[in-house]
Enzyme design. Sequence first.
Site, mmCIF file in Angstrom:
data_model
loop_
_atom_site.group_PDB
_atom_site.id
_atom_site.type_symbol
_atom_site.label_atom_id
_atom_site.label_comp_id
_atom_site.label_asym_id
_atom_site.label_seq_id
_atom_site.Cartn_x
_atom_site.Cartn_y
_atom_site.Cartn_z
ATOM 1 N N ASP A 287 -58.117 -47.943 39.295
ATOM 2 C CA ASP A 287 -57.785 -48.348 40.806
ATOM 3 C C ASP A 287 -58.580 -47.817 41.697
ATOM 4 O O ASP A 287 -58.429 -46.594 41.536
ATOM 5 C CB ASP A 287 -56.306 -48.837 40.959
ATOM 6 C CG ASP A 287 -56.131 -50.604 41.589
ATOM 7 O OD1 ASP A 287 -57.461 -50.730 41.719
ATOM 8 O OD2 ASP A 287 -55.473 -51.292 41.056
HETATM 9 C C1 BGC Z 1 -56.669 -53.538 43.369
HETATM 10 C C2 BGC Z 1 -57.328 -53.654 41.880
HETATM 11 C C3 BGC Z 1 -58.801 -54.751 42.199
HETATM 12 C C4 BGC Z 1 -59.741 -53.314 42.633
HETATM 13 C C5 BGC Z 1 -60.833 -52.848 42.660
HETATM 14 C C6 BGC Z 1 -57.918 -52.571 44.310
HETATM 15 O O1 BGC Z 1 -57.088 -52.634 45.685
HETATM 16 O O2 BGC Z 1 -55.863 -53.342 43.113
HETATM 17 O O3 BGC Z 1 -56.685 -55.291 41.316
HETATM 18 O O4 BGC Z 1 -59.884 -54.320 41.623
HETATM 19 O O5 BGC Z 1 -58.831 -53.211 43.958
HETATM 20 O O6 BGC Z 1 -61.061 -54.427 43.930
#
Ligand code: BGC
Length: 749
Positions: A287
């Site tokens: 993530d």
């Molecule tokens: C979130 C993810 C997301 C990623 C990219 C993160 O802050 O937890 O679910 O896919 O950002 O945008």
Amino acid sequence: MTRNLLTFILTSLFFFQGYENRVSSDLSKYEDKADSIISLMTLEEKIGQLSLFTSDWSATGPSIRNDYIDLIRQGKAGNIFNAYTVDFVKELQRIAVEETRLHIPLLFGYDVIHGHRTIFPVPLAQASSWDTAAIRKAERIAAIEATAEGLNWTFAPMVDLARDPRWGRVMEGAGEDTWLGSLIGAARVKGFQGSGLSDKRSVLACVKHFAAYGAPQGGRDYHTVDISERSLYEWYLPVYNACIDAGAGSVMTSFNEIAGIPSTSNRWLLTDVLRDEWNFNGFIVTDYTSINELIPHGVAANLAEAAELSINAGVDMDMQGSAFLDELPPLVAAGRVSEKKIDDAVRRILVTKFRMGLFDDPYKNCDKEREKQEIMTPEHLGFAREFAARSCVLLKNEKNTLPVPGTVRTLAVIGPLADSKADMLGSWSAAGDWSKCVTLLEGINNKVNGRIKVLSAKGCNINDSNTDGINNAVSIALRADFVILALGESRDMSGEAASRAKIGLPGVQMELASAIIRTEKPVTVVLFNGRPLAIEELNALAPAILEAWFGGTQAGNGVADVLFGDVNPSGKLTMTFPRNEGQIPVFYNSKNTGRPINPDNPYEKYRSNYLDSPNDPLYPFGFGLSYTSFSYSGITLNKNEFHQNEQVTATVEITNTGDRDGEEVVQLYIRDLAGEVTRPVKELKGFKKVLIEKGMSIGVTFTLSPADLSYYHQDMSFSFDPGEFELYIGTNSSDCVSASFVISTPQPP
Ligand code: BGC
């Protein structure tokens, strides 16, 4: 090797051989191809494939920071996210395939969570439809629209099981049940990936957030998760596993730790479970900056340690953190990370790019015609409307307040969510354009088309203490003969970093509701929100409540279809609504305890209960009303005693006892009365959504096999016990008819 020779080898590899999407048999073919590229790569180029960076956005549209363009050009950024539209993607892809030494195409990722341009109801709402075909169709449309704008990878499905409505990200998942969540997760993967990754209308799915991100302490986002191995295996992990089985090509690690080990550095989770037990052969991405976050988590002293821990645990790609880019070269030089480890990760990513057909045609998603023709088509919008209606859950309908009676001449639509375009999309609305949303007021006006008078007033804001508008709203209500009260949360009150300690109606909305209900006009509350709310007071006062969630682009039209009876509501909750925050976590499949509550004396001392609140929730899992009514007969079992491997067949007759046709979600639960390990008081093991014409009865039959009765025993083996089982069939998890059966003890040979 000269550049020309290199180009010749790569060109023949990429462009003349073509490929089909026969995943497993072709895997080794792609691995060979990937290996021939890997043999040509510098360490920096390899690490570039393991790096994912976001583009920047400006007010007028997307633009990418120059240093990221330079990184692409140098082969140091093999993947980009938050970049879409054909022109933008095409230009970035051109840089990658024409200006880099090895011409390797980029992946383009984006959070396509509930639609791309046409936004569907938020995932928790979609789950309430209990309609996996509709869910799959919504993801298919999302994939068509996303790929028409250059994207090839979505950061979805999010399948984190969640039992705590304070956590804002419950809106992104399917709710509290493992069995249902697994079906829904698999449907979403299949919708996204369509007929195969090489298809130009398919996006690569990314199952997230691995693992157990939905169980943070106190419901606070990013917080610690500390659950037993048994709970992980029994409740949390199967949902991700179901998505892997459905073919998901990538997995995202979660921000949280589990029992002291952050997921992003958790070798047991990423390698032992995901790769070795589940045979996952796609790639694992972190993530956003979650490698860097190993430092504040307190398991790495610096970024080098963080990078070392995560790649050695099994991470293949670093999202946005630059940890791999900056730290892996010295780590390899120092022998702390083997180059083989890096090659393995690169191979998984290149194989994915081969499977997606990107080496054959890096511009496969850059078709200006598709971009013009396949976005927000009438068909997509029509389905969005249908799905918005299908996701609604009727929570209360005293004296048949709904549907709005044909005799109504003046209707008042009141409340801070009555005409709020931006809020209809809900969180994570991708490239959805809020200005194209249909509000409830607009939907109602479209529906009545001038035939009845529609008045409206905001009454108050969503979340402040200003009560100035309430009197005016009351006077509008008094001029009407039916009131629709649109209440709830703003779109940013759920989603990421949107946990709430108090989950009642925000601001002064309850004051507005009380004032309007006191007018004694027929009132229906329509709720727009991204989580279960604690609305005991509202429930006591309001004659009718329709849970509409955040319905997306066509929310207003879809909800109006339900309010006026063109669609008979058939949604059922997939997450329990608590009475109050003190009950949380409250979910249907809890354990009985050694001192269960006494139903005849709920406040009896020395029982597992509260002094100041009932145990039971406001609305249980599976709950949802219809404009018609259904009655259930008793259960007929094919027999009452079964040998070890026989199937149990349970049939019930359901009659539509009301005066309109309706759909019912018939739910099957079981309980193992005495296991080697304690078992939940109920477990969902089947459902059927059936249309029953008014006055008609139908028989619904469920078949249970031994696997449905199995669970993890003390030694973590997965099997079932002989003994007595309870079986329940009903309209929700607490209102069921029941029968019991016995699995006989095997006779000694
Ligand atoms: C979130 C993810 C997301 C990623 C990219 C993160 O802050 O937890 O679910 O896919 O950002 O945008």
